[in-house]
Design a protein around this motif. Structure first.
Motif, short mmCIF file in Angstrom:
data_model
loop_
_atom_site.label_atom_id
_atom_site.label_comp_id
_atom_site.label_asym_id
_atom_site.label_seq_id
_atom_site.Cartn_x
_atom_site.Cartn_y
_atom_site.Cartn_z
N ILE A 110 83.12 4.09 68.20
CA ILE A 110 82.62 2.90 68.91
C ILE A 110 81.28 3.19 69.57
O ILE A 110 80.32 2.43 69.45
N LEU A 111 81.19 4.34 70.27
CA LEU A 111 79.95 4.70 70.95
C LEU A 111 78.81 4.88 69.95
O LEU A 111 77.68 4.44 70.19
N PHE A 112 79.10 5.52 68.84
CA PHE A 112 78.06 5.80 67.86
C PHE A 112 77.49 4.51 67.28
O PHE A 112 76.26 4.35 67.18
N PHE A 113 78.35 3.58 66.93
CA PHE A 113 77.86 2.35 66.29
C PHE A 113 77.24 1.39 67.30
O PHE A 113 76.34 0.61 66.95
N ILE A 114 77.67 1.43 68.56
CA ILE A 114 76.97 0.66 69.59
C ILE A 114 75.55 1.20 69.76
O ILE A 114 74.58 0.46 69.91
N MET A 115 75.44 2.54 69.74
CA MET A 115 74.13 3.16 69.87
C MET A 115 73.21 2.75 68.73
O MET A 115 72.05 2.37 68.94
N LEU A 116 73.71 2.79 67.49
CA LEU A 116 72.89 2.40 66.35
C LEU A 116 72.48 0.93 66.44
O LEU A 116 71.34 0.57 66.12
N PHE A 117 73.40 0.08 66.89
CA PHE A 117 73.08 -1.34 67.00
C PHE A 117 72.00 -1.56 68.06
O PHE A 117 71.08 -2.38 67.87
N SER A 118 72.08 -0.83 69.17
CA SER A 118 71.06 -0.96 70.22
C SER A 118 69.70 -0.49 69.72
O SER A 118 68.68 -1.14 69.99
N ILE A 160 66.44 3.38 64.29
CA ILE A 160 67.53 4.05 63.59
C ILE A 160 67.04 5.27 62.83
O ILE A 160 67.74 6.28 62.70
N GLY A 161 65.78 5.21 62.34
CA GLY A 161 65.23 6.33 61.59
C GLY A 161 65.14 7.62 62.39
O GLY A 161 65.19 8.71 61.82
N ASN A 162 65.00 7.51 63.72
CA ASN A 162 64.97 8.72 64.55
C ASN A 162 66.29 9.47 64.50
O ASN A 162 66.33 10.69 64.68
N VAL A 163 67.38 8.75 64.25
CA VAL A 163 68.71 9.35 64.24
C VAL A 163 69.10 9.81 62.84
O VAL A 163 69.73 10.86 62.68
N TRP A 164 68.70 9.06 61.80
CA TRP A 164 69.22 9.45 60.48
C TRP A 164 68.14 9.87 59.48
O TRP A 164 68.46 10.31 58.38
N ARG A 165 66.87 9.77 59.83
CA ARG A 165 65.82 10.20 58.91
C ARG A 165 65.21 11.55 59.32
O ARG A 165 65.08 12.45 58.50
N PHE A 166 64.85 11.67 60.58
CA PHE A 166 64.23 12.90 61.05
C PHE A 166 65.16 14.12 60.88
O PHE A 166 64.71 15.16 60.39
N PRO A 167 66.45 14.04 61.28
CA PRO A 167 67.33 15.21 61.06
C PRO A 167 67.44 15.59 59.59
O PRO A 167 67.52 16.78 59.25
N TYR A 168 67.43 14.59 58.70
CA TYR A 168 67.51 14.87 57.27
C TYR A 168 66.28 15.65 56.79
O TYR A 168 66.40 16.62 56.03
N LEU A 169 65.11 15.26 57.25
CA LEU A 169 63.88 15.97 56.86
C LEU A 169 63.89 17.40 57.38
O LEU A 169 63.45 18.33 56.70
#
Length: 621
Positions: A396-404, A30-39
């Motif tokens: 729906i797609l976004f949260f399925i992706m995060l769960f995967s 999950i960090g690849n999606v919400w941590r790296f863009p933030y940095l």
């Protein structure tokens, strides 16, 4: 370095793709999606890629290669590997196990939140699109009106958050159910170990890339996407003068690759001995970093779309104010000619313009409004989705992706716990693996209930910030010292030659012997110094705060600060304790030999490295 003859037959991967997908799924989280863009957002866009890539080349890849190689050669988990290198290093494996457990219990809470949002994404309209009515049904909820529907749904409907960490609140039953469901999914996928997990990764490790590609195609067609991408890739070179940028880049690549957790060592131990682990390390490392960049393009395109909408809304409010005040006809002032009209009216009627108190509409300011972690996933992105056509589908797609993504990472964390439990023989052998996995999931679920309290979000931030920081840096440092300086660079080079048919080149040797340990030590010292210079604080959601809906930043209470220190040190306490225990045993054995007039008055037990068949193996094999 060699296997012992009595080593039990270990399970194996069905094929090479299964192994690589598992390692990639563990590393890409999950960090690849919400941590790296933030940095990238806060540290100068494209300029951040420079320290990030330097850290990848000289710190991340060498550590990744080292772990995959040692696990594959010894075909043991973290406990067996480090005991084989030296009994004094047995605590390294225990430290990895403790960190993996602590990370697992809060990481699955993130998946519970994702599961909650996923279930609500089927509603039309989306529940975070509008404020609920108050108890008297006479108007909208005051807290929601003061903030936004998106903030209200996250902080009140989802977390039911308390004003501070000292106010625990009660268990939120809906979160307890979601947490139990998340652990249930994990258990089902892991019930037969790598046999069932290896099948699950075909979906969990590949599906996120499909969703990211769909999001990328859609995001690039949104108005304002180019503004977001321009902001991402335009470098601000001045940011590189800030030491914090380099520190965050080094820690990001280190944690992103999931080294020092023990999961990668366990995964590689299920490989055949004759396998090119160097190529595997490069593939996993490059795909992990490429995924971060790939996700950033989609995320920043959507953030540009959101910023563009906020910018246009700001302009429309100003246009309405000017139109009403000067009694212009409708459509006289438009978005296209607003700047021209504003400059003209500001020159001809400066006092009137000043009295109107028009909002300052700055697109760059809206683009720079950063959000990380839960703020990006559950606030910024969910708000952007509302503006997209067919918003339910995208949610729906976004949260399925995060769960995967989260599920794939959980596989590595669980393997980092269950494998050492098996090697330490903490449970009788007659207990089936499925039962052991079930016990672990139940214990983790029970422990994780603290995160379903009203103060649960604050505790997630504590665990997220401190469990995976100092302990992992210390573990990785001891890993390199153990392999390169205790086992020896020459012996390790021979082992790699045995597995791959070639010895490590000068790049790998230089990194292992000097560059990587020095970088780790510098990052560790710098991190501790930076943290020691200030008392840790945290943002709170307090409707009674004078500046609400802004978050109120409060210092952590002393007792929470003590827990922070405990979380930062407890996992690695096993390293010196085990070494001290082995040293005492060594002294006792030496005394026993001396008293019995033994010829050998020196104790080498603690430094013996298992080399049972090293002299017999064929170097050209």
């Amino acid at each position: 370095m060699s296997k012992t003859n009595d080593l039990e037959k270990r399970p194996k991967w069905d094929n090479k793709a299964q192994y690589l997908l598992t390692c990639i799924g563990f590393a890409v989280g999950i960090g690849n999606v919400w941590r790296f863009p933030y940095l990238c957002q806060i540290y100068g866009g494209g300029a951040f890629l420079i320290p990030y890539l330097i850290a990848l080349v000289f710190e991340g890849l060498p550590l990744l290669y080292l772990e995959l190689a040692v696990g594959q050669r010894l075909r043991m988990g973290t406990i067996g590997v480090w005991k084989s290198i030296s009994p004094f290093l047995g605590g390294v494996g225990i430290a990895s196990m403790i960190v993996s457990f602590l990370v697992s219990i809060f990481y699955n809470t993130l998946m519970a939140w994702v599961f909650w949002y996923f279930l609500h994404s089927f509603q039309n309209p989306l529940p975070w699109s509008q404020c609920p009515t108050n108890d008297n049904l006479t108007g909208y909820n005051v807290e929601c009106v003061k903030s936004t529907p998106v903030n209200y749904f996250w902080y009140r409907e989802t977390l039911n958050i308390t004003p501070d960490i000292e106010t625990s609140g009660s268990l939120q039953w809906w979160m307890v159910i979601c947490l139990a469901s998340a652990w249930g999914v994990v258990y089902i996928c892991f019930i037969k170990g790598i046999e069932s997990m290896g099948k699950a990764v075909y979906v969990t490790a590949t599906f996120p890339y499909l969703v990211l590609t769909i999001f990328l195609i859609r995001a690039l067609t949104l108005p304002g996407a180019t503004d977001g991408l321009w902001y991402l890739f335009t470098p601000d070179w001045e940011k590189l003068k800030n030491p914090q940028v380099w520190l965050d880049a080094a820690t990001q690549i280190f944690f992103s690759l999931s080294v020092a957790f023990g999961g990668l060592i366990a995964f590689s131990s299920y490989n055949d001995e004759k396998n090119n682990c160097e190529r595997d390390a490069v593939i996993v490392g490059i795909i992990n970093s490429a995924t971060s960049l790939y996700a950033s393009i989609s995320i920043f395109s959507i953030l540009g779309f959101k910023a563009n909408n906020v910018y246009n809304s700001c302009l429309k409010e100003n246009i309405l104010a000017l139109t009403n005040y000067f009694e212009f006809s409708d459509q006289n002032i438009t978005l296209e000619n607003y700047e021209h009209w504003f400059m003209y009216l500001n020159q001809t009627h400066p006092d009137d313009i000043a009295n109107l108190h028009l909002s300052v509409c700055d697109l760059q300011k809206f683009l720079s409004q950063s959000a990380s972690g839960t703020g990006l996933a559950f606030i910024v992105f969910t708000e952007a989705v509302l503006e997209m056509p067919a918003s339910q589908v995208w949610a729906i797609l976004f949260f399925i992706m995060l769960f995967s993504l989260g599920l794939s990472s959980m596989f590595g964390n669980i393997e980092g716990v269950l494998n050492p439990i098996n090697e330490l023989k903490l449970l009788p052998k007659w207990i089936p693996n499925a039962v052991v996995t079930g016990i672990f999931c139940l214990v983790s679920f029970a422990t994780g209930l603290i995160f379903t309290l009203g103060s649960g979000n604050y505790w997630v931030e504590v665990f997220n910030s401190y469990v995976g920081s100092v302990p992992l840096l210390v573990i990785a440092l001891f890993e390199i010292i153990g392999i390169i300086y205790i086992h020896g660079m020459k012996n390790f080079s021979d082992d790699i030659y045995f597995m791959t048919g070639k010895r490590p080149n000068i790049y790998w040797r230089a990194c292992w012997m000097v560059i990587s340990p020095v970088m780790l030590l510098v990052v560790l010292i710098a991190y501790v110094v930076v943290q020691a210079q200030k008392h840790p604080s945290y943002p709170t959601w307090n409707p009674a705060y004078a500046l609400f809906p802004k978050t109120e930043v409060q210092p952590y209470p002393d007792w929470v600060f003590a827990i922070i220190i405990l979380l930062s040190t407890l996992p690695v306490i096993s390293i010196p304790l085990v070494a001290l225990y082995k040293l005492i045993c060594c002294q006792i054995n030496r005394s026993a030999r001396s008293s019995s007039n033994s010829v050998n008055h020196y104790c080498n037990d603690g430094l013996d490295i298992e080399t049972q068949d090293m002299g017999q193996r064929n170097p050209t094999a």
